[in-house]
Design a protein around this motif. Structure first.
Motif, PDB file in Angstrom:
ATOM      1  N   GLY A   1       0.777  -1.231   0.000  1.00 11.08           N
ATOM      2  CA  GLY A   1       0.000   0.000   0.000  1.00 11.08           C
ATOM      3  C   GLY A   1       0.811   1.286   0.000  1.00 11.08           C
ATOM      4  O   GLY A   1       0.282   2.356  -0.292  1.00 11.08           O
ATOM      5  N   ARG A   2       2.094   1.213   0.313  1.00 14.82           N
ATOM      6  CA  ARG A   2       2.911   2.422   0.369  1.00 14.82           C
ATOM      7  C   ARG A   2       3.290   2.873  -1.037  1.00 14.82           C
ATOM      8  O   ARG A   2       3.556   2.064  -1.914  1.00 14.82           O
ATOM      9  N   VAL A   3       3.336   4.180  -1.259  1.00  9.07           N
ATOM     10  CA  VAL A   3       3.701   4.723  -2.569  1.00  9.07           C
ATOM     11  C   VAL A   3       5.089   5.357  -2.499  1.00  9.07           C
ATOM     12  O   VAL A   3       5.557   5.744  -1.427  1.00  9.07           O
ATOM     13  N   GLY A   4       5.733   5.448  -3.649  1.00  7.10           N
ATOM     14  CA  GLY A   4       6.981   6.177  -3.792  1.00  7.10           C
ATOM     15  C   GLY A   4       6.693   7.438  -4.575  1.00  7.10           C
ATOM     16  O   GLY A   4       5.707   7.509  -5.316  1.00  7.10           O
ATOM     17  N   ASN A   5       7.521   8.447  -4.409  1.00  8.83           N
ATOM     18  CA  ASN A   5       7.299   9.725  -5.088  1.00  8.83           C
ATOM     19  C   ASN A   5       8.532  10.155  -5.855  1.00  8.83           C
ATOM     20  O   ASN A   5       9.667   9.931  -5.416  1.00  8.83           O
ATOM     21  N   TRP A   6       8.283  10.788  -7.008  1.00 13.88           N
ATOM     22  CA  TRP A   6       9.330  11.286  -7.885  1.00 13.88           C
ATOM     23  C   TRP A   6       9.303  12.813  -7.849  1.00 13.88           C
ATOM     24  O   TRP A   6       8.245  13.430  -7.849  1.00 13.88           O
ATOM     25  N   TYR A   7      10.500  13.418  -7.855  1.00  9.94           N
ATOM     26  CA  TYR A   7      10.639  14.870  -7.805  1.00  9.94           C
ATOM     27  C   TYR A   7      11.649  15.317  -8.860  1.00  9.94           C
ATOM     28  O   TYR A   7      12.562  14.551  -9.209  1.00  9.94           O
ATOM     29  N   ASN A   8      11.531  16.544  -9.321  1.00 11.69           N
ATOM     30  CA  ASN A   8      12.504  17.064 -10.277  1.00 11.69           C
ATOM     31  C   ASN A   8      13.753  17.551  -9.535  1.00 11.69           C
ATOM     32  O   ASN A   8      13.857  17.401  -8.312  1.00 11.69           O
ATOM     33  N   ALA A   9      14.662  18.182 -10.270  1.00 12.06           N
ATOM     34  CA  ALA A   9      15.923  18.642  -9.678  1.00 12.06           C
ATOM     35  C   ALA A   9      15.725  19.713  -8.619  1.00 12.06           C
ATOM     36  O   ALA A   9      16.595  19.926  -7.771  1.00 12.06           O
ATOM     37  N   ASN A  10      14.568  20.404  -8.626  1.00 14.01           N
ATOM     38  CA  ASN A  10      14.257  21.443  -7.632  1.00 14.01           C
ATOM     39  C   ASN A  10      13.402  20.915  -6.486  1.00 14.01           C
ATOM     40  O   ASN A  10      12.847  21.692  -5.710  1.00 14.01           O
ATOM     41  N   LYS A  11      13.264  19.597  -6.422  1.00 13.69           N
ATOM     42  CA  LYS A  11      12.471  18.902  -5.407  1.00 13.69           C
ATOM     43  C   LYS A  11      10.988  19.257  -5.484  1.00 13.69           C
ATOM     44  O   LYS A  11      10.283  19.273  -4.484  1.00 13.69           O
ATOM     45  N   GLN A  12      10.516  19.522  -6.689  1.00 14.54           N
ATOM     46  CA  GLN A  12       9.092  19.723  -6.925  1.00 14.54           C
ATOM     47  C   GLN A  12       8.502  18.378  -7.345  1.00 14.54           C
ATOM     48  O   GLN A  12       9.060  17.682  -8.197  1.00 14.54           O
ATOM     49  N   TRP A  13       7.376  18.037  -6.758  1.00 14.87           N
ATOM     50  CA  TRP A  13       6.736  16.754  -7.000  1.00 14.87           C
ATOM     51  C   TRP A  13       6.390  16.580  -8.470  1.00 14.87           C
ATOM     52  O   TRP A  13       5.844  17.488  -9.103  1.00 14.87           O
ATOM     53  N   VAL A  14       6.721  15.400  -9.024  1.00 13.72           N
ATOM     54  CA  VAL A  14       6.435  15.089 -10.420  1.00 13.72           C
ATOM     55  C   VAL A  14       5.349  14.017 -10.524  1.00 13.72           C
ATOM     56  O   VAL A  14       4.504  14.070 -11.404  1.00 13.72           O
ATOM     57  N   GLY A  15       5.366  13.055  -9.612  1.00 11.63           N
ATOM     58  CA  GLY A  15       4.385  11.985  -9.656  1.00 11.63           C
ATOM     59  C   GLY A  15       4.640  10.953  -8.580  1.00 11.63           C
ATOM     60  O   GLY A  15       5.622  11.039  -7.833  1.00 11.63           O
ATOM     61  N   SER A  16       3.736   9.986  -8.503  1.00  9.54           N
ATOM     62  CA  SER A  16       3.828   8.911  -7.502  1.00  9.54           C
ATOM     63  C   SER A  16       3.715   7.554  -8.172  1.00  9.54           C
ATOM     64  O   SER A  16       3.125   7.432  -9.251  1.00  9.54           O
ATOM     65  N   THR A  17       4.214   6.554  -7.505  1.00 10.65           N
ATOM     66  CA  THR A  17       4.032   5.182  -7.962  1.00 10.65           C
ATOM     67  C   THR A  17       2.659   4.704  -7.496  1.00 10.65           C
ATOM     68  O   THR A  17       2.118   5.245  -6.531  1.00 10.65           O
ATOM     69  N   PRO A  18       2.105   3.691  -8.137  1.00 10.69           N
ATOM     70  CA  PRO A  18       0.944   3.040  -7.544  1.00 10.69           C
ATOM     71  C   PRO A  18       1.352   2.377  -6.221  1.00 10.69           C
ATOM     72  O   PRO A  18       2.545   2.171  -5.966  1.00 10.69           O
ATOM     73  N   PRO A  19       0.399   2.020  -5.380  1.00  8.04           N
ATOM     74  CA  PRO A  19       0.732   1.384  -4.099  1.00  8.04           C
ATOM     75  C   PRO A  19       1.519   0.075  -4.289  1.00  8.04           C
ATOM     76  O   PRO A  19       1.310  -0.644  -5.262  1.00  8.04           O
ATOM     77  N   ALA A  20       2.417  -0.183  -3.357  1.00  8.53           N
ATOM     78  CA  ALA A  20       3.237  -1.402  -3.388  1.00  8.53           C
ATOM     79  C   ALA A  20       2.371  -2.629  -3.160  1.00  8.53           C
ATOM     80  O   ALA A  20       1.363  -2.547  -2.459  1.00  8.53           O
ATOM     81  N   PRO A  21       2.747  -3.744  -3.721  1.00  5.36           N
ATOM     82  CA  PRO A  21       3.857  -3.946  -4.645  1.00  5.36           C
ATOM     83  C   PRO A  21       3.439  -3.644  -6.079  1.00  5.36           C
ATOM     84  O   PRO A  21       2.382  -4.058  -6.531  1.00  5.36           O
ATOM     85  N   TYR A  22       4.297  -2.911  -6.782  1.00  8.52           N
ATOM     86  CA  TYR A  22       3.997  -2.552  -8.153  1.00  8.52           C
ATOM     87  C   TYR A  22       5.273  -2.058  -8.828  1.00  8.52           C
ATOM     88  O   TYR A  22       6.099  -1.416  -8.195  1.00  8.52           O
ATOM     89  N   GLY A  23       5.414  -2.338 -10.103  1.00  3.98           N
ATOM     90  CA  GLY A  23       6.567  -1.851 -10.841  1.00  3.98           C
ATOM     91  C   GLY A  23       6.236  -1.620 -12.287  1.00  3.98           C
ATOM     92  O   GLY A  23       5.167  -1.997 -12.763  1.00  3.98           O
ATOM     93  N   THR A  24       7.148  -0.988 -12.969  1.00  6.61           N
ATOM     94  CA  THR A  24       7.017  -0.801 -14.402  1.00  6.61           C
ATOM     95  C   THR A  24       8.330  -1.186 -15.065  1.00  6.61           C
ATOM     96  O   THR A  24       9.398  -0.800 -14.606  1.00  6.61           O
ATOM     97  N   LYS A  25       8.217  -1.959 -16.140  1.00  4.75           N
ATOM     98  CA  LYS A  25       9.401  -2.407 -16.874  1.00  4.75           C
ATOM     99  C   LYS A  25       9.933  -1.334 -17.805  1.00  4.75           C
ATOM    100  O   LYS A  25      11.047  -1.440 -18.293  1.00  4.75           O
ATOM    101  N   HIS A  26       9.129  -0.315 -18.076  1.00  7.79           N
ATOM    102  CA  HIS A  26       9.546   0.761 -18.987  1.00  7.79           C
ATOM    103  C   HIS A  26       9.235   2.094 -18.327  1.00  7.79           C
ATOM    104  O   HIS A  26       8.123   2.594 -18.409  1.00  7.79           O
ATOM    105  N   GLY A  27      10.233   2.657 -17.658  1.00  6.01           N
ATOM    106  CA  GLY A  27      10.077   3.926 -16.967  1.00  6.01           C
ATOM    107  C   GLY A  27      10.831   5.023 -17.683  1.00  6.01           C
ATOM    108  O   GLY A  27      11.342   4.827 -18.786  1.00  6.01           O
ATOM    109  N   GLN A  28      10.920   6.168 -17.044  1.00  7.71           N
ATOM    110  CA  GLN A  28      11.607   7.308 -17.636  1.00  7.71           C
ATOM    111  C   GLN A  28      12.289   8.114 -16.538  1.00  7.71           C
ATOM    112  O   GLN A  28      11.616   8.678 -15.675  1.00  7.71           O
ATOM    113  N   TRP A  29      13.621   8.153 -16.560  1.00  8.36           N
ATOM    114  CA  TRP A  29      14.376   8.919 -15.565  1.00  8.36           C
ATOM    115  C   TRP A  29      14.545  10.372 -15.977  1.00  8.36           C
ATOM    116  O   TRP A  29      14.918  11.200 -15.148  1.00  8.36           O
ATOM    117  N   ARG A  30      14.288  10.704 -17.235  1.00 10.28           N
ATOM    118  CA  ARG A  30      14.413  12.083 -17.682  1.00 10.28           C
ATOM    119  C   ARG A  30      13.458  12.958 -16.869  1.00 10.28           C
ATOM    120  O   ARG A  30      12.299  12.627 -16.695  1.00 10.28           O
TER     121      ARG A  30
END
Length: 194
Positions: A157-186
């Motif tokens: 049920g826990r989510v992870g969060n992604w932020y840009n270089a200025n620590k502004q929120w970009v998005g969240s993962t779906p609740p655990a357990p969950y993954g994506t085989k094709h992500g984007q680090w850009r």
């Protein structure tokens, strides 16, 4: 007790203390400390079946990551940080793994440790694997500028969060357990596993 006997005991204690301080320490998880010598890492690589040239290639890759992102080398293909670890795939292998485990490259399966949020430098959980545990901002590894994949293996049920270089929120993962085989680090500068 005579003075000579006390001096002998004190000298013996000092030598024992010095031996303990200068010998490689071990962490609770069984990995060696940063005092582990390069020859020991080379021996690990050899035991894993790497040639001398492959071991040198792997060590150069570890040295590059240490220079860019800091940390402490704890195995031939592992760097530890206060907030997790980075595992590098062995030369000729697609998936990162702990030394001593088999290198099955036939299936795209994550190897993310339970209770971690993991990022992979390549698609399908390939390439270097970075694990994050603590609920704070963690800078993504240098050089991860596009592509990649991730797996949220935190507690259910826990989510992870992604932020840009200025620590502004970009998005969240779906609740655990969950993954994506094709992500984007850009566009991602920081990860926060909570």
């Amino acid at each position: 007790m005579k003075l000579g006997h006390r001096l002998t005991v004190a000298t013996g204690s000092a030598l024992l203390t010095a031996a303990v301080i200068t010998s490689p320490a071990a962490f609770a998880d069984g990995t060696a400390s940063a005092d582990m010598s390069r020859s020991a890492f080379r021996a690990q690589a050899s035991a894993a079946g790497l040639t001398a040239m492959e071991a040198t290639t792997l060590q150069n890759e570890v040295d590059t990551m240490l220079a860019k992102d800091g940390g402490r080398q704890t195995a031939a293909n592992e760097i530890r940080y206060a907030d997790g670890r980075l595992l590098l795939p062995l030369p000729g292998e697609k998936y990162a793994r702990e030394l001593g485990t088999s290198g099955d490259t036939s299936a795209a399966a994550h190897t993310c440790t339970y209770q971690a949020l993991c990022g992979y430098s390549g698609a399908n959980y390939t390439g270097a694997e970075r694990e994050w545990f603590s609920c704070t901002f963690h800078q993504k590894p240098s050089g991860w500028t596009s592509g990649g994949s991730w797996y949220n293996n935190q507690t259910r049920g826990r989510v992870g969060n992604w932020y840009n270089a200025n620590k502004q929120w970009v998005g969240s993962t779906p609740p655990a357990p969950y993954g994506t085989k094709h992500g984007q680090w850009r566009g991602i500068g920081y990860v926060k596993p909570c």
